[in-house]
Design a protein around this motif. Structure first.
Motif, PDB file in Angstrom:
ATOM      1  N   THR A 289     -14.020  70.106 114.858  1.00  0.00           N
ATOM      2  CA  THR A 289     -13.232  68.877 114.937  1.00  0.00           C
ATOM      3  C   THR A 289     -11.750  69.075 114.661  1.00  0.00           C
ATOM      4  O   THR A 289     -10.907  68.532 115.354  1.00  0.00           O
ATOM      5  N   MET A 290     -11.413  69.847 113.632  1.00  0.00           N
ATOM      6  CA  MET A 290     -10.007  69.971 113.247  1.00  0.00           C
ATOM      7  C   MET A 290      -9.644  71.414 112.941  1.00  0.00           C
ATOM      8  O   MET A 290     -10.379  72.118 112.260  1.00  0.00           O
ATOM      9  N   LEU A 291      -8.500  71.836 113.469  1.00  0.00           N
ATOM     10  CA  LEU A 291      -7.944  73.143 113.155  1.00  0.00           C
ATOM     11  C   LEU A 291      -6.525  72.961 112.634  1.00  0.00           C
ATOM     12  O   LEU A 291      -5.779  72.120 113.123  1.00  0.00           O
TER      13      LEU A 291
ATOM     14  N   ILE B  31     -11.848  72.992 109.009  1.00  0.00           N
ATOM     15  CA  ILE B  31     -12.282  72.103 107.927  1.00  0.00           C
ATOM     16  C   ILE B  31     -13.703  71.632 108.226  1.00  0.00           C
ATOM     17  O   ILE B  31     -13.994  71.183 109.332  1.00  0.00           O
ATOM     18  N   THR B  32     -14.575  71.731 107.216  1.00  0.00           N
ATOM     19  CA  THR B  32     -15.958  71.286 107.380  1.00  0.00           C
ATOM     20  C   THR B  32     -16.051  69.776 107.174  1.00  0.00           C
ATOM     21  O   THR B  32     -15.086  69.125 106.782  1.00  0.00           O
ATOM     22  N   SER B  33     -17.235  69.242 107.393  1.00  0.00           N
ATOM     23  CA  SER B  33     -17.452  67.802 107.206  1.00  0.00           C
ATOM     24  C   SER B  33     -17.394  67.392 105.737  1.00  0.00           C
ATOM     25  O   SER B  33     -17.265  66.215 105.420  1.00  0.00           O
TER      26      SER B  33
ATOM     27  N   MET C   9     -14.213  71.082 103.048  1.00  0.00           N
ATOM     28  CA  MET C   9     -13.987  72.457 102.614  1.00  0.00           C
ATOM     29  C   MET C   9     -13.263  73.192 103.744  1.00  0.00           C
ATOM     30  O   MET C   9     -13.522  72.941 104.918  1.00  0.00           O
ATOM     31  N   THR C  10     -12.360  74.088 103.386  1.00  0.00           N
ATOM     32  CA  THR C  10     -11.636  74.836 104.403  1.00  0.00           C
ATOM     33  C   THR C  10     -12.211  76.246 104.540  1.00  0.00           C
ATOM     34  O   THR C  10     -12.799  76.787 103.615  1.00  0.00           O
ATOM     35  N   PHE C  11     -12.023  76.809 105.714  1.00  0.00           N
ATOM     36  CA  PHE C  11     -12.442  78.186 105.974  1.00  0.00           C
ATOM     37  C   PHE C  11     -11.457  78.808 106.956  1.00  0.00           C
ATOM     38  O   PHE C  11     -10.878  78.129 107.790  1.00  0.00           O
ATOM     39  N   VAL C  12     -11.260  80.095 106.808  1.00  0.00           N
ATOM     40  CA  VAL C  12     -10.359  80.811 107.708  1.00  0.00           C
ATOM     41  C   VAL C  12     -11.089  81.090 109.011  1.00  0.00           C
ATOM     42  O   VAL C  12     -12.197  81.625 109.012  1.00  0.00           O
TER      43      VAL C  12
END
Length: 79
Positions: free
Chosen positions: A26-28, A49-51, A54-57
């Protein structure tokens, strides 16, 4: 020297990051840090970004120039 034999941009992503991106597309967020590395190339960091917020590279890329074509190339490779 033939320009086709020169590496100008490089992108790397962990396979697990790509799996997360497929689950949460959904979002970057793209962020560029300029001239902080040894070669003075822009470093592009792409974050997902997860639902649960939480962020992840997703990926990192060294770009030869900070221009639209280079960003489009990086995003097309992530796609």
């Amino acid at each position: 020297m033939d320009n086709e034999d020169v590496v100008r941009d490089i992108l790397w992503a962990h396979p697990d990051s790509i799996k997360l991106l497929n689950l949460f597309p959904t979002m970057l967020i793209c962020d560029t840090t300029y001239k902080t590395n040894k070669y003075h190339f822009p470093l592009l960091e792409i974050i997902g970004i997860t639902s649960t917020n939480m962020t992840f590279v997703v990926a990192f890329a060294y770009l030869s120039y900070e221009i639209t074509n280079n960003f489009e190339w990086a995003l097309s490779k992530v796609k």
